[in-house]
Design a protein around this motif. Sequence first.
Motif, PDB file in Angstrom:
ATOM      1  N   ASN A 180       0.789  -1.230   0.000  1.00 46.02           N
ATOM      2  CA  ASN A 180       0.000   0.000   0.000  1.00 46.02           C
ATOM      3  C   ASN A 180       0.823   1.283   0.000  1.00 46.02           C
ATOM      4  O   ASN A 180       0.263   2.365  -0.087  1.00 46.02           O
ATOM      5  N   ARG A 181       2.132   1.196   0.131  1.00 42.34           N
ATOM      6  CA  ARG A 181       2.965   2.397   0.164  1.00 42.34           C
ATOM      7  C   ARG A 181       2.815   3.113  -1.182  1.00 42.34           C
ATOM      8  O   ARG A 181       3.020   2.522  -2.238  1.00 42.34           O
ATOM      9  N   GLU A 182       2.463   4.397  -1.144  1.00 41.55           N
ATOM     10  CA  GLU A 182       2.299   5.148  -2.391  1.00 41.55           C
ATOM     11  C   GLU A 182       3.653   5.303  -3.076  1.00 41.55           C
ATOM     12  O   GLU A 182       4.626   5.684  -2.446  1.00 41.55           O
ATOM     13  N   ALA A 240      18.774   0.789   5.259  1.00 44.90           N
ATOM     14  CA  ALA A 240      17.654   1.408   4.531  1.00 44.90           C
ATOM     15  C   ALA A 240      16.346   1.048   5.208  1.00 44.90           C
ATOM     16  O   ALA A 240      16.147  -0.088   5.636  1.00 44.90           O
ATOM     17  N   GLY A 241      15.452   2.031   5.348  1.00 42.06           N
ATOM     18  CA  GLY A 241      14.153   1.784   5.950  1.00 42.06           C
ATOM     19  C   GLY A 241      14.171   1.789   7.466  1.00 42.06           C
ATOM     20  O   GLY A 241      13.161   1.518   8.110  1.00 42.06           O
ATOM     21  N   SER A 242      15.323   2.108   8.083  1.00 42.78           N
ATOM     22  CA  SER A 242      15.385   2.080   9.547  1.00 42.78           C
ATOM     23  C   SER A 242      14.665   3.273  10.162  1.00 42.78           C
ATOM     24  O   SER A 242      14.227   3.216  11.306  1.00 42.78           O
ATOM     25  N   GLY A 243      14.556   4.388   9.412  1.00 44.31           N
ATOM     26  CA  GLY A 243      13.821   5.540   9.929  1.00 44.31           C
ATOM     27  C   GLY A 243      14.623   6.836   9.966  1.00 44.31           C
ATOM     28  O   GLY A 243      14.209   7.793  10.613  1.00 44.31           O
ATOM     29  N   LYS A 244      15.751   6.877   9.255  1.00 47.42           N
ATOM     30  CA  LYS A 244      16.595   8.073   9.257  1.00 47.42           C
ATOM     31  C   LYS A 244      15.853   9.285   8.715  1.00 47.42           C
ATOM     32  O   LYS A 244      15.815  10.344   9.335  1.00 47.42           O
ATOM     33  N   SER A 245      15.259   9.129   7.524  1.00 46.21           N
ATOM     34  CA  SER A 245      14.548  10.259   6.911  1.00 46.21           C
ATOM     35  C   SER A 245      13.346  10.624   7.757  1.00 46.21           C
ATOM     36  O   SER A 245      13.044  11.807   7.924  1.00 46.21           O
ATOM     37  N   SER A 246      12.655   9.630   8.277  1.00 43.58           N
ATOM     38  CA  SER A 246      11.470   9.913   9.090  1.00 43.58           C
ATOM     39  C   SER A 246      11.874  10.776  10.286  1.00 43.58           C
ATOM     40  O   SER A 246      11.228  11.773  10.586  1.00 43.58           O
ATOM     41  N   LEU A 247      12.971  10.418  10.956  1.00 42.53           N
ATOM     42  CA  LEU A 247      13.395  11.151  12.145  1.00 42.53           C
ATOM     43  C   LEU A 247      13.906  12.549  11.798  1.00 42.53           C
ATOM     44  O   LEU A 247      13.495  13.535  12.402  1.00 42.53           O
TER      45      LEU A 247
HETATM   46  P1  ADP Z   1      15.452   5.473   5.957  1.00 41.76           P
HETATM   47  O1  ADP Z   1      15.516   6.949   5.741  1.00 41.76           O
HETATM   48  O2  ADP Z   1      16.247   5.018   7.145  1.00 41.76           O
HETATM   49  O3  ADP Z   1      15.743   4.661   4.737  1.00 41.76           O
HETATM   50  P2  ADP Z   1      12.586   5.910   6.184  1.00 41.76           P
HETATM   51  O4  ADP Z   1      12.475   6.923   7.267  1.00 41.76           O
HETATM   52  O5  ADP Z   1      12.448   6.347   4.769  1.00 41.76           O
HETATM   53  O6  ADP Z   1      13.943   5.090   6.389  1.00 41.76           O
HETATM   54  O7  ADP Z   1      11.520   4.756   6.423  1.00 41.76           O
HETATM   55  C1  ADP Z   1      11.279   4.193   7.692  1.00 41.76           C
HETATM   56  C2  ADP Z   1       9.976   3.367   7.640  1.00 41.76           C
HETATM   57  O8  ADP Z   1       8.893   4.254   7.398  1.00 41.76           O
HETATM   58  C3  ADP Z   1       9.923   2.325   6.530  1.00 41.76           C
HETATM   59  O9  ADP Z   1       9.232   1.191   7.045  1.00 41.76           O
HETATM   60  C4  ADP Z   1       9.124   2.964   5.455  1.00 41.76           C
HETATM   61  O10 ADP Z   1       8.406   2.012   4.683  1.00 41.76           O
HETATM   62  C5  ADP Z   1       8.164   3.847   6.259  1.00 41.76           C
HETATM   63  N1  ADP Z   1       7.796   5.060   5.496  1.00 41.76           N
HETATM   64  C6  ADP Z   1       8.652   6.019   5.055  1.00 41.76           C
HETATM   65  N2  ADP Z   1       7.985   6.971   4.383  1.00 41.76           N
HETATM   66  C7  ADP Z   1       6.671   6.609   4.406  1.00 41.76           C
HETATM   67  C8  ADP Z   1       5.457   7.178   3.874  1.00 41.76           C
HETATM   68  N3  ADP Z   1       5.479   8.333   3.215  1.00 41.76           N
HETATM   69  N4  ADP Z   1       4.314   6.505   4.081  1.00 41.76           N
HETATM   70  C9  ADP Z   1       4.288   5.346   4.767  1.00 41.76           C
HETATM   71  N5  ADP Z   1       5.388   4.775   5.280  1.00 41.76           N
HETATM   72  C10 ADP Z   1       6.566   5.379   5.113  1.00 41.76           C
END
Ligand code: ADP
Length: 745
Positions: free
Chosen positions: A325-327, A481-488
């Motif tokens: 479902n991730r866009e 990758a996917g650990s949450g760096k960008s999210s944080l």
């Molecule tokens: P990193 O920067 O470490 O690669 P992200 O912060 O991009 O990691 O992603 C961390 C988690 O958040 C992953 O499981 C990813 O699928 C989820 N995620 C990131 N962006 C979105 C989004 N826009 N919508 C839903 N889930 C997201």
Amino acid sequence: MIEPIKIRGLKQNNLKNISLDIPKNKIVVFTGVSGSGKSSIVFDTIAAESQRQMNETYSAWIRGRLPKYEKPNVEWIDNLNPSVIIDQSRLGGNARSTVGTISDMYSLLRLLFSRIGTPYVGPSSYFSFNNPNGMCPACAGIGKIMDLDMKNLINENHTYDEGIFNLPAFGVGNYYWKVYRRPEYFRINVPWKDLSQEEKNILLYGSKIKDGKRLDKKLEGVYNQFKRLVLMKGPQEQSDHTLKKIAKYLYECQCPECKGKRLNQTTLSCKINGYTIHDMCEMEFSRLREELDKIKDERAKSIIDQLKASLNRMIDIGLPYLFMNRESSTLSGGEAQRLKLVRYMGSSLCGMIYIFDEPSTGMHPRDVYRMVQLLKNLRDKGNTVLVVEHDKDIIRIADEVIDIGPLAGKNGGQILFQGSYENLRISGTKTGNALSSEIKIKENVRQPKGFLPIRNANIHNLKNVDVDIPLGVMLVVTGVAGSGKSSLIREVFAKQYADQVVLIDQSAVSATGRSTVCTFLGFFDEIRNVFASQMGAPKSLFTFNGKGACPHCKGRGMITTELVFMEPVTTVCEYCNGTRYSEESLKHTVHGKTIVDVLNMSVEEAYPFFSDNKKISGMLEALIEVGLSYISLGQPLSTFSGGERQRVKLAQNIKKKGNIYILDEPTTGLHPADIEKVVDILEGFVQRGNTVIVIEHNTDVMKLADFIIDIGPDGGTKGGEVVFTGTPKEMIESGKTITAEYLRK
Ligand code: ADP
Ligand code: ADP
Ligand code: ZN
Ligand code: ZN
């Protein structure tokens, strides 16, 4: 032996009339400093010529709809194969495009539900949110709807007679204002904020309801009325003007009918082992694979095998944390590239040329070996794999390395070395030297000048994260990758401290196709001043947007001829030869150079030329400092690579103080020899009193940090925690994380 791809007399862009043979069915990696000419060989020559010849095999009707490829500047090319380009361009921005739909896994899942889901719902189209049979009727399968933003819509301090609602049709004296002016239901001379809840409800949602009927049928309520008038019509029926006007009263929210699940209730009643199709689309791939393993129904075996093969490829390539479902528009460039690769891994075509642009982007060293495995699989199926790459771990597995250089632009464009990785290391080229040297860990780290707190961060996969971001240092944020760096950092920290933060990413810097470094950095104006004052001519004569424009093409440099029944034909303007300038403006010279000559100069050439003009030379110095000396002043920003765009933004900020800079993978596109240079630039930013936060996988950059924050332990739901904070030395000595393990290697 298979004949190699033979290229003779290649002069594309900066290439110096080179000739080379590229072996087939091998992994061939192209190396060299950025701007040396790697893309000119791989993309502008091999890919372009292969695609161009492929396109010629189609009918004129189809050809007209395919992208146009220029014929490369080459004497001849022989033994070319069809090619596939797997680059990092982002995937479509449409809300209906998800990881599931573009990978085709969703159609397999639909098929699975239509076969063995209970209760039986029917053909697989009933499981598609893009099909009227399956979509939620309230949101048409988007999962989100627009609703009215009542806060913006209401003037709290106004009485009805002064006008409460910010909608033209409800303005004082207008039609709906008259309809709703009902003193018998609410006080028309009392401000909104002082009305009783009952009065407010009548106005917004309609008159009192008795026995299921409205007391007054006319009054369906301002809220309902407006929704019916505006929202139900759908955006396509509104004029742009109306849409703009109403946009500020609308906000996007989850669809209340399907709760964001996009599907209708019938479809959502159908389950396999207790899960709806939506549930399965929310599961991370690693988890979904476990659930599929539990399905024992024989009727579904072949579908499940196919689905699992796709899931395995996703997991193998380091994307186990994604879900269907991730866009797709929210994926990073590196993630998008890996998804494209997965699509081709299922293909049974062979004899192709697969072309990759820095496939290691966004990958933690832990995951790079998986990418390497997939490249080898492609080769072993009988394909030729061409890769432009700077990452040591990928160069190492090349069957052959071709090193381009020695420097960038005019000072590059030659083949310095062709052969094995081992021989490259001792070849004495810049690349060879960088590959055989080690960067030492930073011992004298700075002490933070303070901290900015993040508390209870929960977005995406983050697990209630508390962390203090150190100031006045170079901070590297790392993790798989996917650990949450960008999210944080990008979603939480940058938004929380928005007024102190400057994001220096690789996105486009300007919307217009005409921008160049000198217009973007603002010194084109000064260059025109120099011409105007030395020549005593009007300044506008030196811009192609104004008086200086070639009168034939009006400053476009191109002439487009519209043809009946055919695609328009675009040709270079023969009056100005594409320079965009009028003959009149080219009569004026400074030190013997016209404005066009100046725009053709590289930054490096322009620097001594403008040495006595502080404004211009200051910006040129900044461009040289960030490693863009080879760029020409007139090169459109639209042709810059992501890494080059990021460095232009660095140059723009180089004089500023007291900011927090966030950079996402600044080493993308950088030669190993240039990584220390970029870190030096960032060090300069810190010395001037800024904070630099770098999201990075490159272990050399980690070694040069003052402070490291490591997110993990793994990707997706298995990540989202801070697993290490400290100096690089502490990480090497006592870190227990995956990143620490690779830093020690
Ligand atoms: P990193 O920067 O470490 O690669 P992200 O912060 O991009 O990691 O992603 C961390 C988690 O958040 C992953 O499981 C990813 O699928 C989820 N995620 C990131 N962006 C979105 C989004 N826009 N919508 C839903 N889930 C997201
Ligand atoms: P690399 O891939 O090694 O970074 P490129 O092949 O992209 O290098 O660029 C080599 C040189 O050619 C650079 O000086 C670059 O500015 C120039 N160049 C690249 N594309 C174009 C273009 N479309 N028009 C003119 N010059 C270009
Ligand atoms: Zn819905
Ligand atoms: Zn012209």
